[in-house]
Design an enzyme around this catalytic site. Structure first.
Site, PDB file in Angstrom:
ATOM      1  N   THR A   1       0.823  -1.214   0.000  1.00 17.24           N
ATOM      2  CA  THR A   1       0.000   0.000   0.000  1.00 17.24           C
ATOM      3  C   THR A   1       0.856   1.263   0.000  1.00 17.24           C
ATOM      4  O   THR A   1       0.588   2.207  -0.747  1.00 17.24           O
ATOM      5  CB  THR A   1      -0.910   0.034   1.251  1.00 17.24           C
TER       6      THR A   1
ATOM      7  N   HIS B   1      -8.864  -6.689   2.190  1.00 16.62           N
ATOM      8  CA  HIS B   1      -7.452  -6.954   2.505  1.00 16.62           C
ATOM      9  C   HIS B   1      -7.295  -8.396   2.979  1.00 16.62           C
ATOM     10  O   HIS B   1      -8.121  -8.903   3.729  1.00 16.62           O
ATOM     11  CB  HIS B   1      -6.984  -5.993   3.607  1.00 16.62           C
TER      12      HIS B   1
HETATM   13  C1  GP9 Z   1      -3.399  -0.519   6.452  1.00 17.61           C
HETATM   14  C2  GP9 Z   1      -3.405  -0.665   5.001  1.00 17.61           C
HETATM   15  C3  GP9 Z   1      -2.816  -1.962   4.515  1.00 17.61           C
HETATM   16  O1  GP9 Z   1      -3.478   0.744   7.023  1.00 17.61           O
HETATM   17  O2  GP9 Z   1      -3.290   0.442   4.229  1.00 17.61           O
HETATM   18  O3  GP9 Z   1      -1.581  -1.925   3.921  1.00 17.61           O
HETATM   19  P1  GP9 Z   1      -0.992  -3.162   3.075  1.00 17.61           P
HETATM   20  O4  GP9 Z   1      -0.919  -4.345   4.005  1.00 17.61           O
HETATM   21  O5  GP9 Z   1      -1.927  -3.440   1.948  1.00 17.61           O
HETATM   22  O6  GP9 Z   1       0.321  -2.718   2.587  1.00 17.61           O
HETATM   23 MN    MN Z   2      -2.700  -2.470   0.213  1.00 12.76          MN
END
Ligand code: GP9
Ligand code: MN
Length: 420
Positions: free
Chosen positions: A82, A197
């Site tokens: 992310t 997620h």
């Molecule tokens: C958590 C989110 C996840 O705040 O943005 O991040 P990721 O695990 O997808 O890198």
């Molecule tokens: Mn992500």
């Protein structure tokens, strides 16, 4: 040092793609709304599970009259996931080959979108239903010049509404509305979703489609959480329409990175009906990109590009030339846009060739091909781009260069402490 900046500047100026007059400034003065679609891969778009659309709302955007949908758009994230996606979209610089630039290089000098737009009168903000220190956001957002960061402390984090990484997407968007309403227009805002997620948890009563049936739980639930995200985004669009923001905002939606990793190739091959070869795996790194601009004709756009290219594209739509900025992507809408999409590990995809670990395939057919001069040239471009971007970040080179008309960001002016 300073002379390295000159080398980098020469490179970015030589590869600069000038704005397309048909699009330049078409969104001038409008609000900018980003919606970060967590773990959303492009294969979901128009995919039918047991005869049912998984993401009917996002699918409808592929046919919406003012929305451009890019179907050959790739994520380019590395270990920073992310945070790498955010980094590329805010700066048009690549994430790092190891680790997350958000956690290791937060104090660097950047010339990021919120700062560029802030100096033109925009208010900037990030909305996210997790706590501000995750991915070190509360530090690097200062360097980007974000005015506000509405993290979990601004939301009602009751047990019912929280799952996995934080606030579920539906209450997240609902509770974001009054916060958004406090911002002066024009604004530059980003909503980072998180229900879709890994490991794709969802409460039974909130799942509106049955899971897939590969037997791999996270792959099976991926469709259910993607549907939940789709519904949450639709609700937010309903608000944008009803409030009038829809007509004076450019809306950008993007998938941040893959959702289904290599560890699930077996189940994924059942889903897409073919074996997940290294070639197929590379093709699966497509994520959707939608750009909706009021008054601009939409449609399905086939040019190849990646996350690195979004910032120059959006700035040009807003009527801001990027010539003086150190950015490694190029405007997707420019006739000079370069359709070579580097992955963080040096592999790459172009409309004709997919290069994976020293092997080459025809992107259209998947057939192996021999290395030729075009491939050598593309390989060189990829290597140069990644290493130059890394140099900029590792050596904090932007501190030695201030683009004409840009005021360096003063980190000490930003503070995301929320007193309740
Ligand atoms: C958590 C989110 C996840 O705040 O943005 O991040 P990721 O695990 O997808 O890198
Ligand atoms: Mn992500």
């Amino acid at each position: 040092n300073k002379s390295d900046v000159t080398t980098v500047l020469n490179h970015v100026q030589a590869t600069y793609a000038k704005p397309n007059p048909a699009y330049f400034g078409k969104a001038k003065g409008m609000n900018v709304i980003y919606i970060h679609l967590e773990s959303f891969q492009n294969f979901l778009i128009n995919y039918k599970l047991n005869g049912q659309e998984v993401t009917p709302f996002l699918n409808s955007l592929t046919r919406e009259k003012n929305t451009m949908y890019f179907d050959n758009f790739f994520h380019q994230t590395g270990q920073g996931k992310t945070s790498d996606a955010e980094f590329m979209l805010e700066n048009s610089l690549f994430g790092l080959p190891q680790g997350s630039v958000f956690t290791t290089k937060a104090q660097n000098t950047y010339q990021a979108a919120p700062a560029i737009l802030g100096q033109l009168g925009y208010t900037s903000a990030v909305f996210h239903g997790n706590y501000k220190t995750f991915w070190n956001r509360n530090e690097i957002y200062k360097s980007f010049g974000f005015d506000h960061f509405f993290d979990a402390s601004y939301y009602d984090m009751n047990d019912q509404d929280v799952l996995n990484y934080g606030l579920k997407d539906k209450p997240f968007f609902r509770e974001s509305i009054p916060l958004l309403q406090t911002l002066k227009e024009p604004f530059y805002v980003k909503f980072i979703t998180l229900s879709n997620h890994f490991p794709y948890l969802i409460n039974e009563e909130e799942a509106t489609i049955p899971p897939a049936t590969t037997g791999d739980g996270s792959v099976d639930r991926y469709f259910q959480t993607a549907r939940y995200l789709d519904e949450a985004v639709k609700e937010f669009f309903d608000y944008l329409k009803q409030s009038g923001l829809y007509d004076r905002s450019i809306i950008v939606l993007y998938g941040d990175h893959y959702g289904i990793s290599d560890n699930h190739n077996e189940a994924m091959s059942q889903i897409i009906g073919k074996e997940i070869t290294p070639f197929e795996h590379a093709q699966l790194q497509r994520v959707p990109l939608f750009i909706r601009v009021p008054g601009v004709k939409g449609g399905i756009m086939h040019q190849y590009g990646g996350e690195i290219d979004v910032l120059p594209t959006v700035l040009h739509l807003l009527g801001i030339d990027t010539k003086n900025y150190i950015q490694f992507g190029t405007d997707l809408l420019s006739p000079q846009h370069q359709q070579i999409v580097p992955f963080r590990n040096g592999d790459f995809v172009t409309p004709t060739v997919t290069a994976i670990n020293g092997k080459y395939y025809d992107t259209q057919t998947g057939e192996p091909i021999e290395k030729n001069d075009d491939i050598k040239r593309a390989e060189q471009i990829v290597r140069t781009k990644l290493s130059m971007s890394d140099k900029v970040v590792y050596e904090d080179l932007l501190r030695f260069y201030t683009p004409k008309g840009f005021k360096p960001v003063d980190r000490s002016k930003y503070d995301y402490n929320h007193r309740q």
